[in-house]
Scaffold this motif. Structure first.
Motif, PDB file in Angstrom:
ATOM      1  N   THR A 641     -17.017 -48.151   9.639  1.00  0.00           N
ATOM      2  CA  THR A 641     -17.876 -47.166  10.290  1.00  0.00           C
ATOM      3  C   THR A 641     -18.143 -46.015   9.322  1.00  0.00           C
ATOM      4  O   THR A 641     -17.215 -45.509   8.694  1.00  0.00           O
ATOM      5  N   PRO A 642     -19.410 -45.577   9.199  1.00  0.00           N
ATOM      6  CA  PRO A 642     -19.704 -44.435   8.334  1.00  0.00           C
ATOM      7  C   PRO A 642     -19.015 -43.166   8.832  1.00  0.00           C
ATOM      8  O   PRO A 642     -18.826 -42.985  10.043  1.00  0.00           O
ATOM      9  N   ILE A 643     -18.646 -42.310   7.905  1.00  0.00           N
ATOM     10  CA  ILE A 643     -18.073 -41.010   8.265  1.00  0.00           C
ATOM     11  C   ILE A 643     -19.212 -40.008   8.248  1.00  0.00           C
ATOM     12  O   ILE A 643     -19.727 -39.641   7.185  1.00  0.00           O
ATOM     13  N   THR A 644     -19.623 -39.549   9.430  1.00  0.00           N
ATOM     14  CA  THR A 644     -20.821 -38.731   9.569  1.00  0.00           C
ATOM     15  C   THR A 644     -20.466 -37.369  10.148  1.00  0.00           C
ATOM     16  O   THR A 644     -19.868 -37.293  11.236  1.00  0.00           O
ATOM     17  N   PRO A 645     -20.792 -36.275   9.451  1.00  0.00           N
ATOM     18  CA  PRO A 645     -20.550 -34.945  10.014  1.00  0.00           C
ATOM     19  C   PRO A 645     -21.195 -34.808  11.388  1.00  0.00           C
ATOM     20  O   PRO A 645     -22.240 -35.403  11.674  1.00  0.00           O
ATOM     21  N   GLY A 646     -20.551 -34.022  12.260  1.00  0.00           N
ATOM     22  CA  GLY A 646     -21.069 -33.818  13.597  1.00  0.00           C
ATOM     23  C   GLY A 646     -20.767 -34.947  14.551  1.00  0.00           C
ATOM     24  O   GLY A 646     -21.303 -34.978  15.660  1.00  0.00           O
ATOM     25  N   THR A 647     -19.863 -35.851  14.160  1.00  0.00           N
ATOM     26  CA  THR A 647     -19.567 -37.040  14.957  1.00  0.00           C
ATOM     27  C   THR A 647     -18.100 -37.048  15.379  1.00  0.00           C
ATOM     28  O   THR A 647     -17.237 -36.534  14.675  1.00  0.00           O
ATOM     29  N   SER A 648     -17.815 -37.655  16.535  1.00  0.00           N
ATOM     30  CA  SER A 648     -16.447 -37.850  17.001  1.00  0.00           C
ATOM     31  C   SER A 648     -16.148 -39.335  17.095  1.00  0.00           C
ATOM     32  O   SER A 648     -17.020 -40.128  17.469  1.00  0.00           O
ATOM     33  N   TYR A 649     -14.926 -39.712  16.757  1.00  0.00           N
ATOM     34  CA  TYR A 649     -14.502 -41.103  16.782  1.00  0.00           C
ATOM     35  C   TYR A 649     -13.181 -41.186  17.552  1.00  0.00           C
ATOM     36  O   TYR A 649     -12.301 -40.335  17.395  1.00  0.00           O
ATOM     37  N   THR A 650     -13.035 -42.204  18.377  1.00  0.00           N
ATOM     38  CA  THR A 650     -11.767 -42.448  19.054  1.00  0.00           C
ATOM     39  C   THR A 650     -11.442 -43.931  18.990  1.00  0.00           C
ATOM     40  O   THR A 650     -12.325 -44.770  18.813  1.00  0.00           O
ATOM     41  N   GLY A 651     -10.180 -44.238  19.149  1.00  0.00           N
ATOM     42  CA  GLY A 651      -9.736 -45.623  19.091  1.00  0.00           C
ATOM     43  C   GLY A 651      -8.707 -45.800  18.000  1.00  0.00           C
ATOM     44  O   GLY A 651      -8.007 -44.850  17.611  1.00  0.00           O
ATOM     45  N   ALA A 652      -8.612 -47.002  17.478  1.00  0.00           N
ATOM     46  CA  ALA A 652      -7.713 -47.275  16.357  1.00  0.00           C
ATOM     47  C   ALA A 652      -8.456 -46.962  15.068  1.00  0.00           C
ATOM     48  O   ALA A 652      -9.271 -47.763  14.586  1.00  0.00           O
ATOM     49  N   LEU A 653      -8.221 -45.780  14.530  1.00  0.00           N
ATOM     50  CA  LEU A 653      -8.925 -45.318  13.333  1.00  0.00           C
ATOM     51  C   LEU A 653      -8.036 -45.499  12.108  1.00  0.00           C
ATOM     52  O   LEU A 653      -6.868 -45.104  12.121  1.00  0.00           O
ATOM     53  N   THR A 654      -8.600 -46.065  11.061  1.00  0.00           N
ATOM     54  CA  THR A 654      -7.876 -46.217   9.801  1.00  0.00           C
ATOM     55  C   THR A 654      -8.737 -45.694   8.673  1.00  0.00           C
ATOM     56  O   THR A 654      -9.882 -46.142   8.493  1.00  0.00           O
ATOM     57  N   LEU A 655      -8.217 -44.728   7.948  1.00  0.00           N
ATOM     58  CA  LEU A 655      -8.892 -44.221   6.756  1.00  0.00           C
ATOM     59  C   LEU A 655      -8.143 -44.735   5.540  1.00  0.00           C
ATOM     60  O   LEU A 655      -6.926 -44.561   5.433  1.00  0.00           O
ATOM     61  N   THR A 656      -8.884 -45.366   4.645  1.00  0.00           N
ATOM     62  CA  THR A 656      -8.292 -46.000   3.471  1.00  0.00           C
ATOM     63  C   THR A 656      -8.913 -45.424   2.217  1.00  0.00           C
ATOM     64  O   THR A 656     -10.136 -45.222   2.148  1.00  0.00           O
ATOM     65  N   VAL A 657      -8.081 -45.159   1.233  1.00  0.00           N
ATOM     66  CA  VAL A 657      -8.547 -44.625  -0.047  1.00  0.00           C
ATOM     67  C   VAL A 657      -8.458 -45.728  -1.085  1.00  0.00           C
ATOM     68  O   VAL A 657      -7.434 -46.407  -1.217  1.00  0.00           O
ATOM     69  N   ALA A 658      -9.561 -45.916  -1.826  1.00  0.00           N
ATOM     70  CA  ALA A 658      -9.592 -46.957  -2.864  1.00  0.00           C
ATOM     71  C   ALA A 658     -10.229 -46.398  -4.124  1.00  0.00           C
ATOM     72  O   ALA A 658     -10.983 -45.425  -4.069  1.00  0.00           O
TER      73      ALA A 658
END
Length: 658
Positions: A641-658
């Motif tokens: 999912t794109p990371i978009t300013p002004g947006t809210s996300y809920t659920g199982a969120l995973t942020l990964t750094v590569a």
């Protein structure tokens, strides 16, 4: 009575005739009583000898040049009176009975031995004080009530130098190497000022939940006790420097207080007890050792205020609040320290309010142990100090207020800034600088909250790179015991759960809950991680708990994630007490440990490692980024999912750094 002379103090007391004392005062000599089971003691000239099996009963204050007491010899006084021995103006010889005597080991007796010098055996009216079902027979150098100094309950021979009146004492010296002797006891709505006293007590006290053996006690509604320029140095188990109790207000300014550990009685349980009638060591489940705290604040709506002073303990604690409710603890431009490598700066319990303005903390473990309170760390601005001076009735004059410099609070803690065991708030603002050897904020599965405003330079620096740790409590419980004076012993253990947590069917991780632990950060740059490792799923009746973080105008660099936390040992007993709170984290998917992050206006999160969240809300100008040369990606319930300013996300969120 007034007495003067080059060898003693100038003491002015009001006359308080008491029938028994008046009857024998002229004689100033002992009455020798020979019970059926004991021989009479002897008095030859100015020497007193009490042999083994002999009893000397005194019905009035008695002087001598030499006193000899053999093992098994007894000096007794009538019921309703207490005996104190001073030699050359120093309280001495008093030895506490054993804890296991069935009365809390409260009573003292004069130890066997030979005493030489200016010997005074003072017979004073009893000042017996109840705590729970025990009664402690206080003896004190100076007893003050609403009418002034009461000589009949005082020990004038203990007061060296200076001047004592009904409203104040100046330049006095109090020395004690006996046990459980008190210095100055102020009660009953009296107002008293101690100016430049020097007090040094060596030997054990017995109960710091009432101040038995403390240097200075202020207690009772309407009582105000002021110490100005005091120097207090103690060594002994619960030989507390200052106790405020029962709605009194104790004000300490321009003073230095220090208490060092003593030798714990052999009969005390090895692991200690949480039974406050007998508790004379810090509960090891706090991750600490030690047997004296320098101050204690007790009772309901009691106040203790420390201004331009240094308060230090060897271990345990410097400023304690315990056994009370709705008290107020204040420190302004003061230094709070532990000198023995372990301990806390302050303890907070019972909805206490704590103010720290312009203070320096140099503590072994924690700046604050939080059991339900609000605490504020900030600058000693002229306006802030003046406001407290008015609201708390500190009594600082205009000259004193003008003399206090404006300072920022500096916290240096060997382990944590705050350790929460109950819900409560902490506010950090002004130029406060927090430097911890380990995690900055440690929260044990309770609704702890911290608010940090960095707009005036406040900063948080974590020694291990963890800013906030929310975790399950690893504090073992006390265990009930029978057949002993104390009702519990701290012989419980903590055993780490095995396997994996079971997802709760009732706990909601994607929205804020009233029991969340919270961190609110404004106008600050933060480098470090935020972890939630709460197990939940019914473990310890806890279904789950969220970590709710809000950043406004701030930049944070680190991992923010649900985790699995592990101790280095699976079982913690008193032998492993330093393992309390010591965990390592592995970022893991959210189960019952939601992590909700709000990046408010002007905020940036630089993600430095895989992070698992349950909610992420971005302001229109907030950004989520990765370190230079890397990229960050977001999946929501497994979908990129794109990371978009002004947006809210809920659920199982995973942020990964590569």
């Amino acid at each position: 009575m007034t007495s003067t002379g080059t060898q003693g103090p100038e003491v002015t007391y009001r006359a308080r005739p008491r029938a028994l004392l008046v009857a024998v005062a002229a004689a100033m000599a002992p009455t020798l009583v020979a019970p059926a089971s004991a021989h009479a003691a002897s008095k030859a000239g100015n020497r007193i000898t009490v042999g083994s099996g002999e009893t000397l009963e005194l019905t009035g204050t008695t002087t001598a040049s030499r006193l000899t007491i053999a093992e098994g010899g007894v000096i007794a006084v009538p019921d309703g009176y207490r005996l104190t021995l001073t030699v050359n103006g120093v309280e001495t010889g008093a030895r506490l009975a054993e804890l296991t005597d069935g009365y809390g080991g409260a009573a003292t007796a004069i130890a066997a031995g030979t005493y030489r010098g200016t010997i005074v055996l003072s017979v004073a009216e009893a000042n017996d004080l109840a705590y729970s079902d025990l009664t402690f027979p206080f003896r004190q150098a100076i007893y003050v009530d609403a009418d002034g100094v009461d000589e009949s309950k005082s020990v004038p021979s203990e007061v060296r130098g200076g001047k004592v009146t009904d409203t104040a004492a100046t330049n006095i010296q109090l020395l004690s190497n006996g046990e459980a002797f008190n210095g100055v006891y102020v009660t009953g709505g009296g107002t008293y000022t101690l100016t430049d006293p020097k007090i040094a007590f060596a030997g054990n006290g017995r109960c710091d939940f009432i101040g038995y053996g403390a240097c200075v006690v202020g207690t009772g509604a309407g009582t105000t006790l002021v110490l100005d320029g005091a120097t207090i140095s103690n060594e002994g188990v619960v030989r507390t420097a200052v106790v405020a109790d029962a709605t009194a207000h104790v004000i300490v300014k321009n003073s230095t207080l220090h208490c060092a550990d003593g030798i714990v009685p052999d009969e005390y349980p090895t692991a200690g007890t949480g039974d406050t009638r007998y508790m004379i060591t810090v509960p090891w489940m706090l991750g600490l050792s030690g047997n004296v705290r320098t101050t204690n604040l007790l009772g309901t709506s009691t106040k203790a205020s420390y201004i331009n002073s240094t308060i230090s303990s060897e271990k345990w604690g410097a400023l304690s609040v315990d056994g009370g409710s709705y008290c107020t603890l204040t420190a302004i431009n003061s230094t709070i320290a532990n000198t023995g490598g372990q301990g806390y700066g302050s303890y907070a319990i019972g909805n206490v309010t704590e103010h720290f303005l312009g203070c320096t903390f140099d503590v072994g473990d924690y700046a604050l142990i939080h059991w339900g309170a609000s605490a504020h760390y900030g600058d000693s601005t002229k306006a802030a100090v003046a406001a407290l001076n008015t609201s708390l009735e500190l009594g600082l004059t205009t000259a004193e207020l003008n003399k206090l410099p404006v300072r920022s609070t500096e916290v240096t803690a060997g382990r944590f800034m705050v350790l929460w065991y109950a819900a409560g708030s902490v506010t950090i603002d002004g130029g406060t600088q927090v430097n911890t050897g380990e995690t900055a904020f440690m929260c044990k599965a309770v609704a702890g909250s911290v608010t940090v405003d960095g707009s005036d330079g406040a900063a948080i620096n974590s020694g291990n790179g963890v800013i906030f740790q929310l975790m399950d409590t690893d504090r073992p419980s006390s265990v009930s015991v029978s057949g002993k004076p104390w009702k519990t012993e701290t012989i419980g253990t903590y055993t780490e759960p095995t396997g994996s947590p079971t997802r709760s069917s009732t706990w909601v991780t994607t929205s804020a809950q009233s029991t969340d632990a919270k961190g609110t950060f404004t106008d600050i740059d933060l480098k470090g991680d935020f972890y939630n490792s709460v197990w939940g799923g019914g473990i310890g009746s806890l279904q789950g708990q969220n970590l709710n973080l809000t950043f406004t105008g701030s930049a944070v660099q680190g991992v923010i994630s649900a985790t699995t936390a592990r101790h280095s040992v699976s079982t913690i007993t008193s032998a492993e007490y330093r393992e309390i709170s010591e965990v390592t984290n592995t970022p893991s998917a959210v189960v019952n440990n939601g992590v909700l992050v709000t990046l408010g206006a002007g905020s940036t999160w630089t993600v430095r490692g895989t992070s698992y969240l349950s909610a992420l809300t971005l302001a229109s100008d907030a950004t989520v980024t990765a370190p230079s040369g890397k990229t960050v990606t977001l999946t929501v319930n497994g979908t990129a999912t794109p990371i978009t300013p002004g947006t809210s996300y809920t659920g199982a969120l995973t942020l990964t750094v590569a």
